[in-house]
Scaffold this active site. Structure first.
Site, PDB file in Angstrom:
ATOM      1  N   ARG A   1       0.950  -1.276   0.034  1.00 31.20           N
ATOM      2  CA  ARG A   1       0.031   0.149  -0.102  1.00 31.20           C
ATOM      3  C   ARG A   1       0.852   1.393   0.021  1.00 31.20           C
ATOM      4  NH1 ARG A   1      -2.346  -3.859  -0.987  1.00 31.20           N
ATOM      5  NH2 ARG A   1      -4.474  -4.426   0.076  1.00 31.20           N
TER       6      ARG A   1
ATOM      7  N   SER B   1     -11.656  -0.770   1.923  1.00 33.02           N
ATOM      8  CA  SER B   1     -10.685  -1.084   3.415  1.00 33.02           C
ATOM      9  C   SER B   1     -10.341   0.430   3.682  1.00 33.02           C
ATOM     10  CB  SER B   1      -9.679  -1.777   3.072  1.00 33.02           C
ATOM     11  OG  SER B   1     -10.090  -3.462   2.602  1.00 33.02           O
TER      12      SER B   1
ATOM     13  N   GLU C   1      -6.241   4.017   5.584  1.00 31.26           N
ATOM     14  CA  GLU C   1      -5.835   3.881   4.144  1.00 31.26           C
ATOM     15  C   GLU C   1      -6.056   5.116   3.400  1.00 31.26           C
ATOM     16  OE1 GLU C   1      -6.305   0.424   1.009  1.00 31.26           O
ATOM     17  OE2 GLU C   1      -5.753  -0.312   2.757  1.00 31.26           O
TER      18      GLU C   1
END
Length: 344
Positions: free
Chosen positions: A173, A244, A340
């Site tokens: 990520r 998410s 995130e």
């Protein structure tokens, strides 16, 4: 500020543009000035004007990985660059894609045109241009594995640049673009898909789907991923969310062994760094947040990793809920959860 008189005839500009349909949380946000970027050539001129007027700015694609405040001051660049070009690259197929192309539609297009490889990443919301920034991943695959290079406008050097895969510094990520916010505006992404394709179904959810079919086609994997994601993740058109919300935390093996002794049901995966990656959703669920609501926002009933907007929520509301979750997980497990989505 008199942006209208000084703005070039292209790109199109919109004062006080509502962005409720440009962010998947469905937050009622407004851009002071929005500019539709349809070609890369429009970027240098608009960035020069932004610099001259010393305005804050940001790029917005599909709005699937952002948390928008009520007002975005300055300039918001709406990434609309389209187009797909295919070239032969020996053992691979090279596919150059505009940054404004819808990601899921692109994945579907690759299968329709017999270019498999990206099927594990089906149904991830957002645009192609956002994919390398976050190095999106799902079901045992990360997009960085298939990227040959990224074309972007470097706002620091005021020039168009091409970064090869190594220069992109892809990690979990993460990427060079994410590490250098506000520097690069991604215009095109160049993918390389293998001509000798192999199924990637080792991830637990997919492996379960294909217990009786160990050699599925790319189309079958695509459909299975869509089925799994549809069950676990809410449709942003129905209930606002950004998928998410927290990254799966990566911890040292020693800490993992201690937690496993205390929590035998702990869900984790081996990480390529030699550490362990914990399932953030499981941690949140164990703290009792799944299905819980806090005012206008809450935690999705089918997946604790997803925070949702029930209709009238704001960025402040969702971040307040996120803070409560982070504190609870830290207190119970001694693990920090990292948000995130990008907070604008």
């Amino acid at each position: 500020m008199n942006f209208a008189s000084s703005a070039p005839p292209s790109p199109k500009s919109h004062p006080n543009l509502g962005l409720k349909d440009r962010n998947t949380f469905g937050f009622d946000a407004t851009a002071q000035w929005a500019f539709e970027i349809d070609t890369a050539e429009q970027i240098p001129g608009i960035m020069q004007q932004i610099a001259e007027q010393k305005l804050p700015w940001r790029v917005l694609g599909g709005g699937s990985n952002v948390i928008l405040p009520k007002v975005l001051p300055g300039a918001t660049l709406l990434m609309n660059i389209s187009g797909i070009k295919v070239d032969d690259a020996g053992e691979f197929t090279r596919i150059t894609v505009g940054g404004g192309v819808n990601w899921h539609e692109f994945v579907a297009w690759t299968l329709e045109n017999n270019f498999p490889g990206l099927e594990n990443l089906a149904l991830i919301p957002g645009t192609v241009g956002a994919a390398p920034i976050q190095n999106i991943g799902a079901y045992g695959l990360e997009v960085g594995e298939f990227i040959e290079s990224v074309q972007a406008y470097d706002t620091k050097d005021q020039a168009f640049v091409t970064l090869n895969k190594d220069a992109c510094c892809f990690a979990y990520r993460d990427s060079y673009f994410k590490q250098n916010p506000q520097r690069f505006i991604v215009t095109k992404v160049v993918f390389k898909t293998p001509k000798h394709w192999q199924a990637r179904i080792h991830y637990a959810d997919l492996a379960k789907q294909f217990e009786s079919n160990p050699k599925p086609s790319a189309e079958e994997i695509f459909l299975a991923v869509c089925k799994i994601r549809t069950h676990k993740l809410p449709d942003p058109k129905v209930i606002g969310n950004a998928g998410s919300f927290f990254q799966n935390p990566i911890i040292p093996n020693e800490q993992y062994e201690t937690l496993l002794h205390k929590y035998p049901g702990l869900i984790s995966y081996p990480d390529r760094s030699g550490k362990r990656k914990l399932a953030a959703g499981w941690l949140i669920d164990q703290c009792g947040f799944k299905g819980q609501r806090m005012g206008h926002v809450g935690v999705y009933e089918n997946q604790a990793l997803v925070l949702v907007n029930h209709g009238e929520g704001t960025a402040q509301d969702i971040l307040g809920l996120a803070k409560c979750i982070q504190e609870a997980v830290r207190k119970e497990f001694g693990v920090s959860l990292e948000i995130e989505p990008n907070i604008l």
